[in-house]
Design a protein around this motif. Structure first.
Motif, mmCIF file in Angstrom:
data_model
loop_
_atom_site.group_PDB
_atom_site.id
_atom_site.type_symbol
_atom_site.label_atom_id
_atom_site.label_comp_id
_atom_site.label_asym_id
_atom_site.label_seq_id
_atom_site.Cartn_x
_atom_site.Cartn_y
_atom_site.Cartn_z
ATOM 1 N N ALA A 35 26.425 -28.502 -4.563
ATOM 2 C CA ALA A 35 26.055 -26.934 -4.714
ATOM 3 C C ALA A 35 26.799 -26.235 -6.007
ATOM 4 O O ALA A 35 26.169 -25.128 -6.252
ATOM 5 C CB ALA A 35 27.034 -26.169 -3.365
ATOM 6 N N THR A 36 27.297 -27.156 -6.705
ATOM 7 C CA THR A 36 27.802 -26.614 -7.950
ATOM 8 C C THR A 36 27.701 -27.747 -9.242
ATOM 9 O O THR A 36 27.811 -28.800 -8.728
ATOM 10 C CB THR A 36 29.496 -26.459 -7.926
ATOM 11 N N CYS B 268 26.476 -23.585 -0.873
ATOM 12 C CA CYS B 268 27.932 -23.910 -0.732
ATOM 13 C C CYS B 268 28.306 -23.609 0.525
ATOM 14 O O CYS B 268 27.847 -22.756 1.406
ATOM 15 C CB CYS B 268 28.541 -22.644 -1.597
ATOM 16 N N ILE B 269 28.990 -24.605 1.352
ATOM 17 C CA ILE B 269 29.413 -24.407 2.550
ATOM 18 C C ILE B 269 30.728 -24.074 2.760
ATOM 19 O O ILE B 269 31.440 -23.963 3.731
ATOM 20 C CB ILE B 269 29.235 -25.935 3.360
ATOM 21 N N GLY B 270 31.473 -23.603 1.670
ATOM 22 C CA GLY B 270 32.515 -22.893 1.436
ATOM 23 C C GLY B 270 33.988 -23.789 2.009
ATOM 24 O O GLY B 270 34.922 -23.385 2.364
ATOM 25 N N CYS B 271 33.807 -25.089 1.560
ATOM 26 C CA CYS B 271 34.834 -26.190 1.912
ATOM 27 C C CYS B 271 36.068 -25.905 0.972
ATOM 28 O O CYS B 271 37.022 -26.301 1.285
ATOM 29 C CB CYS B 271 34.405 -27.660 1.973
ATOM 30 N N ARG B 272 35.939 -25.431 -0.225
ATOM 31 C CA ARG B 272 36.964 -25.069 -1.092
ATOM 32 C C ARG B 272 37.449 -26.442 -1.938
ATOM 33 O O ARG B 272 38.258 -26.201 -2.523
ATOM 34 C CB ARG B 272 37.924 -24.254 -0.626
ATOM 35 N N TYR B 273 36.628 -27.664 -1.620
ATOM 36 C CA TYR B 273 37.015 -28.820 -2.479
ATOM 37 C C TYR B 273 37.055 -28.413 -4.121
ATOM 38 O O TYR B 273 37.884 -28.972 -4.879
ATOM 39 C CB TYR B 273 36.135 -30.002 -1.958
ATOM 40 N N CYS B 274 36.272 -27.691 -4.531
ATOM 41 C CA CYS B 274 36.044 -27.561 -5.826
ATOM 42 C C CYS B 274 37.342 -26.976 -6.447
ATOM 43 O O CYS B 274 37.793 -26.782 -7.517
ATOM 44 C CB CYS B 274 34.776 -26.926 -6.300
ATOM 45 N N ARG C 177 38.104 -20.758 -9.855
ATOM 46 C CA ARG C 177 37.542 -20.619 -8.738
ATOM 47 C C ARG C 177 37.914 -19.629 -7.825
ATOM 48 O O ARG C 177 39.180 -19.419 -7.585
ATOM 49 C CB ARG C 177 36.852 -21.863 -7.972
ATOM 50 N N CYS D 202 32.420 -31.699 -5.222
ATOM 51 C CA CYS D 202 31.459 -30.826 -4.095
ATOM 52 C C CYS D 202 30.562 -31.614 -3.176
ATOM 53 O O CYS D 202 29.764 -32.532 -3.596
ATOM 54 C CB CYS D 202 30.718 -29.829 -4.667
ATOM 55 N N PRO D 203 30.896 -31.649 -1.794
ATOM 56 C CA PRO D 203 30.183 -32.571 -1.067
ATOM 57 C C PRO D 203 28.672 -32.188 -1.012
ATOM 58 O O PRO D 203 27.875 -33.197 -0.543
ATOM 59 C CB PRO D 203 30.782 -32.455 0.318
ATOM 60 N N THR D 204 28.307 -31.079 -1.271
ATOM 61 C CA THR D 204 26.719 -30.628 -0.953
ATOM 62 C C THR D 204 26.185 -30.496 -2.574
ATOM 63 O O THR D 204 24.896 -29.974 -2.437
ATOM 64 C CB THR D 204 26.632 -29.382 -0.257
ATOM 65 N N MET E 151 31.998 -19.820 -2.544
ATOM 66 C CA MET E 151 32.863 -20.152 -3.756
ATOM 67 C C MET E 151 32.144 -19.235 -4.990
ATOM 68 O O MET E 151 30.755 -19.430 -5.080
ATOM 69 C CB MET E 151 33.092 -21.532 -4.098
HETATM 70 S S1 SF4 Z 1 33.355 -24.511 -1.778
HETATM 71 FE FE1 SF4 Z 1 32.816 -25.637 -3.657
HETATM 72 S S2 SF4 Z 1 33.079 -27.722 -3.041
HETATM 73 FE FE2 SF4 Z 1 32.616 -26.554 -1.239
HETATM 74 S S3 SF4 Z 1 30.677 -26.532 -1.028
HETATM 75 FE FE3 SF4 Z 1 31.154 -24.568 -2.014
HETATM 76 S S4 SF4 Z 1 30.750 -25.226 -4.070
HETATM 77 FE FE4 SF4 Z 1 30.987 -27.175 -2.965
#
Ligand code: SF4
Ligand code: SF4
Length: 322
Positions: A194-195, A210-216, A225, A190-192, A256
């Motif tokens: 947020a998790t 969470c910026i919703g990038c879905r990397y996690c 997830r 997670c880049p922010t 997420m």
């Molecule tokens: S989608 Fe996942 S990786 Fe991206 S900001 Fe939200 S919690 Fe972090």
């Protein structure tokens, strides 16, 4: 640990967050349009004067600029929770009881799933949907139940969309959800930040960061997830008003989400909704640090296994047989 380079230490994470402790500076530092767009998503929307009462607008702006949960003092957490309760009242005439209960000292949660007892009825799924305020329109599920062929133990080989009478002869059933890995790859992606994993082992998401990038989601090897593409839709009279900031509060669009071991219940000493709902007793939950807990009994006396052990994610979710 050889992975130190890839996985920042806790102190580095806190430093990173402290250097960036409001979303005002977060947006400024990112200084890209995409980030601004994502940040706008985090609050759902910022009201215009015509749309919102002065109080509502003030609360929404305070929400927009609040800190990351991990950096809030208890006083700030209480204020954030109070704002969310008040906003629910102003916006939807809902009386929420939102909590921010911290982890309980001396508790590390673990979960057991008895594959010889599950009969595939999915009461757990229904209970989870209701308890956690999951979107009814797109039928979000944190739990999935797979109908499996004998001898196979990988749910990806099973049928996760069966619609027939259960149990079927010569089949068995396996449930999956977030396994709350001790060494969770999702949190590192997670880049922010947020998790993260809480001291009681629950892996949580600060929905507002969470910026919703879905990397996690891409990093999770267990399909743990879920991403909400649209505004969650729940009939008003079905909303569970007993909520936790890091748990079942209704997530804004573009966030997420996932199983939190029902943090809003378990941190008050209750069982997760799925465990309570299971009619066959296939689900076991408890404190791994308590030698007298049921989960410790299972780990000591049953044949247990975990999914994809070779990945060293150390899930706190064990399958077992009687
Ligand atoms: S989608 Fe996942 S990786 Fe991206 S900001 Fe939200 S919690 Fe972090
Ligand atoms: S199961 Fe997936 S989402 Fe849950 S903690 Fe492990 S890696 Fe993260």
């Amino acid at each position: 640990m050889s992975s130190d380079k890839k996985h920042p230490k806790e102190s580095d994470i806190i430093k990173l967050l402290e250097g960036d402790s409001s979303r005002r500076s977060f947006i400024k530092n990112l200084s890209i349009a995409a980030a601004a767009g994502s940040a706008a998503l985090t609050t759902g929307c910022i009201p215009s004067l015509a749309e919102a009462s002065t109080e509502e607008m003030k609360l929404r702006w305070q929400e927009f600029f609040k800190k990351h949960y991990r950096l809030m003092t208890q006083e700030e957490k209480d204020a954030a929770v109070g704002r969310l309760e008040r906003l629910a009242k102003l916006e939807n005439n809902l009386d929420l009881q939102m909590g921010s209960e911290p982890p309980i000292d001396g508790v590390l949660y673990g979960y057991g799933f008895n594959i010889t007892r599950c009969t595939g009825f999915m009461e757990c799924v229904t209970a989870c949907i209701k308890e956690n305020n999951l979107d009814r329109k797109v039928h979000t599920q944190y739990i999935r139940i797979f109908e499996m062929e004998p001898g196979k133990l990988d749910p990806s080989t099973g049928d996760g969309q069966y619609y027939h009478e259960v149990p079927v002869d010569n089949k068995f059933y396996m449930g999956t959800q977030c396994f709350h890995c001790e060494n969770a790859p999702c949190t590192k992606a997670c880049p922010t930040k947020a998790t993260w994993k809480e001291p009681d082992g629950i892996v949580v998401v600060d929905y507002d960061w969470c910026i919703g990038c879905r990397y996690c989601q891409a990093a999770c090897p267990y399909y743990g997830r879920r991403f909400n593409w649209g505004k969650p839709e729940i009939p008003k009279d079905e909303i569970n008003t007993k909520q936790h900031y890091l748990g079942n509060r209704i997530r804004p669009m573009g966030k997420m989400e996932k199983c939190t071991f029902c943090i809003q219940r378990t941190r008050k000493g209750r069982l997760p909704a799925c465990v309570e709902a299971c009619p066959t007793g296939a689900r076991v939950f408890g404190n791994l640090l308590d030698p007298d807990s049921e989960i410790r009994y299972v780990l000591k006396h049953k044949k247990v296994f975990r999914m994809k052990e070779e990945l060293e994610t150390d899930p706190k979710f064990w399958y077992f047989i009687d």
